[in-house]
Design an enzyme around this catalytic site. Structure first.
Site, PDB file in Angstrom:
ATOM      1  N   THR A 234     -86.152  43.767  71.146  1.00  0.00           N
ATOM      2  CA  THR A 234     -86.024  43.378  72.535  1.00  0.00           C
ATOM      3  C   THR A 234     -84.725  43.375  73.057  1.00  0.00           C
ATOM      4  O   THR A 234     -83.645  43.224  72.296  1.00  0.00           O
ATOM      5  CB  THR A 234     -86.562  42.156  72.946  1.00  0.00           C
ATOM      6  OG1 THR A 234     -86.062  41.587  74.199  1.00  0.00           O
ATOM      7  CG2 THR A 234     -86.104  40.946  71.683  1.00  0.00           C
TER       8      THR A 234
ATOM      9  N   GLN B  41     -87.054  31.607  78.698  1.00  0.00           N
ATOM     10  CA  GLN B  41     -86.268  32.410  79.608  1.00  0.00           C
ATOM     11  C   GLN B  41     -86.250  31.849  80.865  1.00  0.00           C
ATOM     12  O   GLN B  41     -85.259  31.865  81.636  1.00  0.00           O
ATOM     13  CB  GLN B  41     -86.811  33.756  79.429  1.00  0.00           C
ATOM     14  CG  GLN B  41     -86.624  34.542  78.228  1.00  0.00           C
ATOM     15  CD  GLN B  41     -87.232  36.016  78.295  1.00  0.00           C
ATOM     16  OE1 GLN B  41     -88.192  36.209  79.023  1.00  0.00           O
ATOM     17  NE2 GLN B  41     -86.903  36.791  77.240  1.00  0.00           N
TER      18      GLN B  41
ATOM     19  N   THR C 274     -83.410  41.945  75.991  1.00  0.00           N
ATOM     20  CA  THR C 274     -83.060  40.560  76.772  1.00  0.00           C
ATOM     21  C   THR C 274     -82.765  39.362  75.754  1.00  0.00           C
ATOM     22  O   THR C 274     -81.736  38.885  76.162  1.00  0.00           O
ATOM     23  CB  THR C 274     -84.374  40.045  77.659  1.00  0.00           C
ATOM     24  OG1 THR C 274     -84.580  41.041  78.630  1.00  0.00           O
ATOM     25  CG2 THR C 274     -83.931  38.573  78.290  1.00  0.00           C
TER      26      THR C 274
ATOM     27  N   CYS D 139     -84.664  48.059  78.825  1.00  0.00           N
ATOM     28  CA  CYS D 139     -85.871  46.895  78.603  1.00  0.00           C
ATOM     29  C   CYS D 139     -86.668  47.844  77.730  1.00  0.00           C
ATOM     30  O   CYS D 139     -87.156  48.926  78.055  1.00  0.00           O
ATOM     31  CB  CYS D 139     -86.359  46.266  79.756  1.00  0.00           C
ATOM     32  SG  CYS D 139     -87.709  45.234  79.296  1.00  0.00           S
ATOM     33  N   THR D 140     -87.137  47.221  76.626  1.00  0.00           N
ATOM     34  CA  THR D 140     -87.992  48.040  75.411  1.00  0.00           C
ATOM     35  C   THR D 140     -89.119  48.520  76.281  1.00  0.00           C
ATOM     36  O   THR D 140     -89.830  49.441  75.603  1.00  0.00           O
ATOM     37  CB  THR D 140     -88.160  47.338  74.151  1.00  0.00           C
ATOM     38  OG1 THR D 140     -88.495  46.080  74.424  1.00  0.00           O
ATOM     39  CG2 THR D 140     -86.429  47.061  73.429  1.00  0.00           C
ATOM     40  N   GLU D 141     -89.814  47.902  77.186  1.00  0.00           N
ATOM     41  CA  GLU D 141     -91.082  48.205  77.804  1.00  0.00           C
ATOM     42  C   GLU D 141     -90.866  49.489  78.906  1.00  0.00           C
ATOM     43  O   GLU D 141     -91.868  50.195  78.872  1.00  0.00           O
ATOM     44  CB  GLU D 141     -91.736  47.116  78.415  1.00  0.00           C
ATOM     45  CG  GLU D 141     -92.300  46.080  77.470  1.00  0.00           C
ATOM     46  CD  GLU D 141     -91.427  45.192  77.113  1.00  0.00           C
ATOM     47  OE1 GLU D 141     -91.593  44.167  76.401  1.00  0.00           O
ATOM     48  OE2 GLU D 141     -90.119  44.904  77.734  1.00  0.00           O
TER      49      GLU D 141
END
Length: 230
Positions: free
Chosen positions: A83, A52, A85, A197-199
């Site tokens: 995810t 990335q 991204t 964003c999954t976090e």
């Protein structure tokens, strides 16, 4: 129940949340001792994050496509890319297999539109906030006006994701930073906030801002469970 292939590890913290939510939702729907039928391929996120950072999305796509093919060979009937991204390469992953990939932006776009929200703020990695693969899909396919924080705030959001949340570190000062940024988006007219964003769901949620919050991890899981049980 269909067998779902979960392509995770990006990061392990959010993938653990996916695993928990998938099982909780299946249990809620079916009762008793039911749990989700899953195959998990968890990648080494350091390798993906390096690709990335260098902008080598072709190599990142090849890595995930190979993992997706492995899940298909193992019997998965559908895929979940755990995810936001890496949905930048979702089309490449989908092209590598003959089973459906359930796109996180589609599930999110449908949820936002169903809520009657048309102008929405987006918090995510810099890649997701600044590039067209996610915002463009929400705008073109779901008619959403997507706004993002200004540059310095985008850098803060991105740093907190990679330096803290992806490592399982939850800090109160970072929660306050996100709250201020979300409030700023509301001041710009955002009728809702996408936690893209999954976090991020590990840090903030519905109680942290005055408008509806769209948790993409939970929305993605709900769409997956509907598909599994259909």
């Amino acid at each position: 129940m269909k067998l779902l292939g979960l392509l995770g590890g990006m990061s392990w913290t959010s993938t653990a949340e996916y695993y928990r939510l998938l099982n909780e939702d299946v249990t809620r729907e079916l009762g008793g001792l039911h749990s989700a039928r899953l195959l998990l391929h968890s990648v080494d996120f350091a390798e993906v994050a390096a690709l990335q950072k260098s902008g080598d999305w072709d190599a990142a796509a090849a890595l995930l496509a190979d993992a997706a093919r492995g899940l298909e060979r193992a019997g998965a009937q559908g895929l979940l890319l755990a995810t936001n991204t890496m949905h930048k390469v979702a089309d490449r992953v989908q092209d590598a297999v003959d089973i459906p990939l359930l796109h996180i932006a589609d599930a999110t776009g449908e949820a936002v539109r169903l809520a009657g929200v048309t102008r929405v703020g987006l918090l995510a990695t810099a890649f997701t906030m600044e590039q067209a693969f996610y915002r463009g899909r929400l705008a073109e396919q779901y008619g959403l006006d997507v706004i993002v924080p200004e540059a310095a705030q985008r850098a803060d959001v991105h740093r907190i994701i990679y330096d803290e949340l992806c490592r399982g570190e939850i800090r109160e000062d970072s929660r306050q930073t996100y709250r201020r940024i979300m409030t700023g988006l509301v001041d710009q007219g955002a009728q809702g906030i996408i936690l893209g964003c999954t976090e991020i769901t590990l840090l903030v949620g519905a109680g942290d801002v005055s408008v509806p919050v769209f948790d993409t991890t939970r929305i993605h899981v709900q769409a997956a469970v509907r598909w599994m049980l259909d």
